[in-house]
Write an enzyme that holds these catalytic residues in place. Structure first.
Site, PDB file in Angstrom:
ATOM      1  N   MET A 254      11.233  16.667 -32.281  1.00  0.00           N
ATOM      2  CA  MET A 254      10.504  15.588 -32.956  1.00  0.00           C
ATOM      3  C   MET A 254      11.252  14.261 -32.877  1.00  0.00           C
ATOM      4  O   MET A 254      11.366  13.523 -33.858  1.00  0.00           O
ATOM      5  CB  MET A 254      10.247  15.968 -34.427  1.00  0.00           C
ATOM      6  CG  MET A 254       9.398  17.219 -34.592  1.00  0.00           C
ATOM      7  SD  MET A 254       9.336  17.843 -36.294  1.00  0.00           S
ATOM      8  CE  MET A 254      10.920  18.708 -36.414  1.00  0.00           C
TER       9      MET A 254
ATOM     10  N   LYS B 151       0.126  21.101 -38.633  1.00  0.00           N
ATOM     11  CA  LYS B 151       1.362  20.416 -39.015  1.00  0.00           C
ATOM     12  C   LYS B 151       1.936  19.778 -37.766  1.00  0.00           C
ATOM     13  O   LYS B 151       2.457  20.455 -36.891  1.00  0.00           O
ATOM     14  CB  LYS B 151       2.382  21.410 -39.594  1.00  0.00           C
ATOM     15  CG  LYS B 151       2.169  21.761 -41.047  1.00  0.00           C
ATOM     16  CD  LYS B 151       2.563  20.608 -41.937  1.00  0.00           C
ATOM     17  CE  LYS B 151       2.512  20.990 -43.401  1.00  0.00           C
ATOM     18  NZ  LYS B 151       2.729  19.806 -44.254  1.00  0.00           N
TER      19      LYS B 151
ATOM     20  N   ASP C 299      -0.874  27.051 -37.432  1.00  0.00           N
ATOM     21  CA  ASP C 299      -0.321  25.726 -37.235  1.00  0.00           C
ATOM     22  C   ASP C 299      -0.951  25.040 -36.027  1.00  0.00           C
ATOM     23  O   ASP C 299      -1.471  25.693 -35.115  1.00  0.00           O
ATOM     24  CB  ASP C 299       1.190  25.810 -37.006  1.00  0.00           C
ATOM     25  CG  ASP C 299       1.975  25.453 -38.256  1.00  0.00           C
ATOM     26  OD1 ASP C 299       1.357  25.095 -39.266  1.00  0.00           O
ATOM     27  OD2 ASP C 299       3.218  25.546 -38.220  1.00  0.00           O
TER      28      ASP C 299
END
Length: 258
Positions: free
Chosen positions: A177, A60, A38
């Site tokens: 996020m 990602k 990742d």
């Protein structure tokens, strides 16, 4: 003769600092013949890989060009069917906003039972890097991990209700996020929580280029814009942040008088 199925291991690489990698994770990386990595895996983690291991970067990260999830799952399946020892290496923990659940389901449908190795999630490491806890007998009786990045075409979280729960149940909110949704998060939480509720925003937690902003819910958006902090970052909302703010204020005063 059919090639025996290989092994697939989902490995949590932790928040970034390679020294926070678990021993079990390091052993799995050392044993892997194929590693799917990742974007948020910290530099230095792959130092544990064998020189002959095939490494594929399948980034990602919210807001950036990413490898489609279906492609990643197919790469794992193809390598396992070829008899490879596959490690799917993820930042943080595979099962906390890491799509590990989706990947396990995909592998099981294909008759492959994966191994999962946990990693330290960034929501914990971020606030710990500032010397603060997520729970505290006097400040927080629990903690909630949520994502500030809603699923495409999804309704997203009800931030007002979440704020009410944090207020009534004395919970710390850890938001992954959330930078791009900061205005919506702030507006919803302010409908339920006091404006002076402490907030910490930590960018690139545990890395040498870590930055942070200690603010209040009322000043969150303006202070974020002024600080220039961006993704990847963790927001921590709640009274557990109070001690950090007070310690930094005391240090600033000491520096001024020195």
């Amino acid at each position: 003769m059919n090639t025996p199925l290989g092994q697939v291991t989902l490995v949590g690489a932790g928040p970034g600092d390679p020294e926070l990698l678990t021993l079990k994770a390091a052993r799995a990386i050392q044993a892997a013949s194929v590693i799917l990595v990742d974007d948020l895996v910290g530099e230095g983690v792959l130092a544990h890989a064998r020189p002959e291991a095939r490494i594929a970067y399948v980034g990602k990260r919210g807001g950036c060009k990413s490898t489609p999830q279906a492609t990643i799952e197919q790469l794992m399946l193809d390598a396992a069917r070829a008899g490879e020892n596959v490690v799917r290496l993820k930042g943080g923990d595979p099962f906390i906003f890491g799509r590990g659940g989706e990947e396990v389901e995909s592998l099981r449908r294909a008759g492959i039972e994966p191994v999962v190795i946990n990693g330290i999630t960034s929501g914990l490491a971020a606030i710990t890097s500032l010397g603060a806890p997520l729970t505290h007998r006097e400040h927080a009786q629990g903690v909630v991990f949520v994502t500030g990045h809603p699923q495409k075409d999804g309704p997203g979280l009800d931030w007002v209700r979440l704020g009410e729960s944090a207020r009534d149940l004395r919970l710390t909110l850890v938001i992954y996020m959330g930078i791009s949704s900061a205005a919506r998060i702030q507006s919803g939480l302010l409908a339920a929580l006091p404006g002076d509720t402490p907030v910490a925003v930590i960018e690139r937690a545990t890395l040498k280029n870590q930055r942070q902003c200690l603010t209040s819910l009322r000043e969150l958006l303006s202070d974020l814009q002024q600080s220039g902090l961006g993704s990847p970052a963790i927001m921590v909302v709640g009274d557990v942040v109070t001690g950090v703010r007070e310690a930094l204020r005391a240090q600033a005063l000491a520096d001024q008088s020195a």
